[in-house]
Motif scaffolding. Sequence first.
Motif, PDB file in Angstrom:
ATOM      1  N   ALA A 247       0.861  -1.193   0.000  1.00 55.05           N
ATOM      2  CA  ALA A 247       0.000   0.000   0.000  1.00 55.05           C
ATOM      3  C   ALA A 247       0.894   1.240   0.000  1.00 55.05           C
ATOM      4  O   ALA A 247       2.047   1.192   0.447  1.00 55.05           O
ATOM      5  N   VAL A 248       0.361   2.324  -0.542  1.00 54.56           N
ATOM      6  CA  VAL A 248       1.108   3.599  -0.588  1.00 54.56           C
ATOM      7  C   VAL A 248       0.162   4.743  -0.218  1.00 54.56           C
ATOM      8  O   VAL A 248      -0.958   4.822  -0.720  1.00 54.56           O
ATOM      9  N   ILE A 249       0.636   5.623   0.676  1.00 54.15           N
ATOM     10  CA  ILE A 249      -0.058   6.907   0.879  1.00 54.15           C
ATOM     11  C   ILE A 249       0.680   7.883  -0.027  1.00 54.15           C
ATOM     12  O   ILE A 249       1.853   8.181   0.189  1.00 54.15           O
ATOM     13  N   ALA A 250      -0.008   8.366  -1.072  1.00 52.90           N
ATOM     14  CA  ALA A 250       0.685   9.043  -2.174  1.00 52.90           C
ATOM     15  C   ALA A 250       0.947  10.541  -1.970  1.00 52.90           C
ATOM     16  O   ALA A 250       1.603  11.157  -2.783  1.00 52.90           O
ATOM     17  N   GLY A 251       0.424  11.162  -0.933  1.00 54.20           N
ATOM     18  CA  GLY A 251       0.756  12.575  -0.683  1.00 54.20           C
ATOM     19  C   GLY A 251      -0.110  13.579  -1.415  1.00 54.20           C
ATOM     20  O   GLY A 251      -0.309  14.687  -0.948  1.00 54.20           O
ATOM     21  N   ASP A 280      -6.426  15.015  -0.873  1.00 54.53           N
ATOM     22  CA  ASP A 280      -7.068  16.267  -1.326  1.00 54.53           C
ATOM     23  C   ASP A 280      -8.490  16.062  -1.838  1.00 54.53           C
ATOM     24  O   ASP A 280      -9.335  16.907  -1.644  1.00 54.53           O
ATOM     25  N   ASP A 281      -8.759  14.959  -2.541  1.00 52.29           N
ATOM     26  CA  ASP A 281     -10.024  14.738  -3.247  1.00 52.29           C
ATOM     27  C   ASP A 281     -10.248  15.810  -4.299  1.00 52.29           C
ATOM     28  O   ASP A 281     -11.253  16.519  -4.309  1.00 52.29           O
ATOM     29  N   THR A 294      -9.177   8.564  -0.985  1.00 47.21           N
ATOM     30  CA  THR A 294      -8.363   9.762  -0.733  1.00 47.21           C
ATOM     31  C   THR A 294      -8.769  10.453   0.561  1.00 47.21           C
ATOM     32  O   THR A 294      -9.850  10.180   1.107  1.00 47.21           O
ATOM     33  N   ILE A 295      -7.900  11.313   1.047  1.00 46.52           N
ATOM     34  CA  ILE A 295      -8.193  12.107   2.249  1.00 46.52           C
ATOM     35  C   ILE A 295      -8.693  13.459   1.762  1.00 46.52           C
ATOM     36  O   ILE A 295      -7.925  14.239   1.195  1.00 46.52           O
ATOM     37  N   ARG A 296      -9.969  13.731   1.958  1.00 47.23           N
ATOM     38  CA  ARG A 296     -10.546  14.980   1.437  1.00 47.23           C
ATOM     39  C   ARG A 296     -10.197  16.155   2.350  1.00 47.23           C
ATOM     40  O   ARG A 296     -10.413  16.115   3.546  1.00 47.23           O
ATOM     41  N   GLN A 297      -9.641  17.198   1.721  1.00 52.28           N
ATOM     42  CA  GLN A 297      -9.383  18.435   2.457  1.00 52.28           C
ATOM     43  C   GLN A 297     -10.473  19.449   2.117  1.00 52.28           C
ATOM     44  O   GLN A 297     -10.844  19.576   0.953  1.00 52.28           O
ATOM     45  N   GLU A 325      -9.338  24.935  13.032  1.00 56.52           N
ATOM     46  CA  GLU A 325      -8.910  23.659  12.452  1.00 56.52           C
ATOM     47  C   GLU A 325     -10.127  22.944  11.871  1.00 56.52           C
ATOM     48  O   GLU A 325     -11.165  22.840  12.527  1.00 56.52           O
ATOM     49  N   LEU A 326      -9.997  22.457  10.650  1.00 56.03           N
ATOM     50  CA  LEU A 326     -11.103  21.817   9.950  1.00 56.03           C
ATOM     51  C   LEU A 326     -10.825  20.316   9.802  1.00 56.03           C
ATOM     52  O   LEU A 326      -9.685  19.901   9.613  1.00 56.03           O
ATOM     53  N   ASP A 327     -11.890  19.527   9.870  1.00 55.54           N
ATOM     54  CA  ASP A 327     -11.735  18.069   9.781  1.00 55.54           C
ATOM     55  C   ASP A 327     -11.412  17.612   8.368  1.00 55.54           C
ATOM     56  O   ASP A 327     -11.928  18.173   7.395  1.00 55.54           O
ATOM     57  N   LEU A 328     -10.559  16.600   8.270  1.00 57.75           N
ATOM     58  CA  LEU A 328     -10.297  15.922   7.004  1.00 57.75           C
ATOM     59  C   LEU A 328     -11.124  14.643   6.990  1.00 57.75           C
ATOM     60  O   LEU A 328     -11.340  14.042   8.035  1.00 57.75           O
ATOM     61  N   GLU A 329     -11.574  14.252   5.810  1.00 57.58           N
ATOM     62  CA  GLU A 329     -12.498  13.114   5.715  1.00 57.58           C
ATOM     63  C   GLU A 329     -11.907  12.055   4.799  1.00 57.58           C
ATOM     64  O   GLU A 329     -11.360  12.378   3.740  1.00 57.58           O
ATOM     65  N   LEU A 330     -12.000  10.797   5.210  1.00 61.45           N
ATOM     66  CA  LEU A 330     -11.531   9.708   4.354  1.00 61.45           C
ATOM     67  C   LEU A 330     -12.650   9.340   3.377  1.00 61.45           C
ATOM     68  O   LEU A 330     -13.756   8.998   3.788  1.00 61.45           O
ATOM     69  N   VAL A 331     -12.364   9.469   2.067  1.00 66.32           N
ATOM     70  CA  VAL A 331     -13.359   9.138   1.041  1.00 66.32           C
ATOM     71  C   VAL A 331     -12.936   7.813   0.417  1.00 66.32           C
ATOM     72  O   VAL A 331     -11.864   7.712  -0.191  1.00 66.32           O
ATOM     73  N   ILE A 332     -13.770   6.796   0.581  1.00 66.03           N
ATOM     74  CA  ILE A 332     -13.384   5.454   0.142  1.00 66.03           C
ATOM     75  C   ILE A 332     -13.941   5.175  -1.255  1.00 66.03           C
ATOM     76  O   ILE A 332     -15.143   5.262  -1.494  1.00 66.03           O
TER      77      ILE A 332
END
Length: 336
Positions: A247-251, A280-281, A294-297, A325-332
Amino acid sequence: QQGDDKLATISDVAKLSGLSVSTVSRVINNKPHVSEAKRQRVQEAMDALGYSPLQAARQMRGSGSGNVAVVVPTITNNFFAHLVDSIERTCSKYAYRTLIIQTYGERAGEEEALNLLRMQHADGAILCAIENQWELIRKFTQYGRLVACNEYNEDHEISMICGRQYEGFQKATEYLLGKGHQRIAYCTGPKGLNIDSDRYRGFIETLSKAGKSADPDQMFTRIHTMEDGKRVMKKILNLSLQERPDAVIAGSDEVAAGMVIEGLANGIRIPEDIAILGVDDQPLASCIQIPLTTIRQPIAQEGEYAAKEMIRQLRDGAEDTIRKELDLELVIRQSA
């Protein structure tokens, strides 16, 4: 524009429209409780006198350039393009112009941008990526207002708007571990594997809690673009099957997209052989061959909050600072 004092004033607009200065001011600032007929009269008077809301705003402020500097590493990065768009839209609603300055990740470029405050070419600067030490940046508060956006800082003298990066990367790492991934690679941008980076800490500390550690050979730094993503995937494919990450977290989504394209071209099954997680999404995340997990900003909100905070300080002369500070959301989706 020379000799603003020779141009029409808000009083001239009031006189010509037959309305009070306060009514004209309400129309200019898009305030409620003004009838459509009065708005029309003010607009006609402004048109007849060649009087612009920007000029009005400057006269109401009493001084200043009416410019806000927005400082980014590079505008070609999709994330910063969307962030700048949100900042600029918000500033223009309040009749402030934005000056976009790219630092290309260089400290000197950022200092040059901050010098616009000293030279009174800008009333404030929104810093969307910090290159210099806070000690140097803080010195510029004597020349204008500063807001940090998309950056975490401990400096309570400067307002800060950012996403909860630590929690976002913690969520992403937990998700990959929950899917049974054993070897997770990590890509990051110009600052490298900065232990002070909330993203990196979120990743490393979550691995550590699960009794795992990151493999230094699977940490890829200075990775920004789709081409960089393709290059990283080529490196991964050159490793033996035992050494390869699963697995890779691509940045960023751009990097993730490059990895997906290169992986598919070489017969890699995604996510079965290698799961790829973006950040970013961006719009491309949902429309490439394998849509990205992705991790949605909350980019639009970050930009809007940063611009509104800058306007609050410039217009109201507010001395207090805020930390939002704003929450980041995991979008599957399908890639992980």
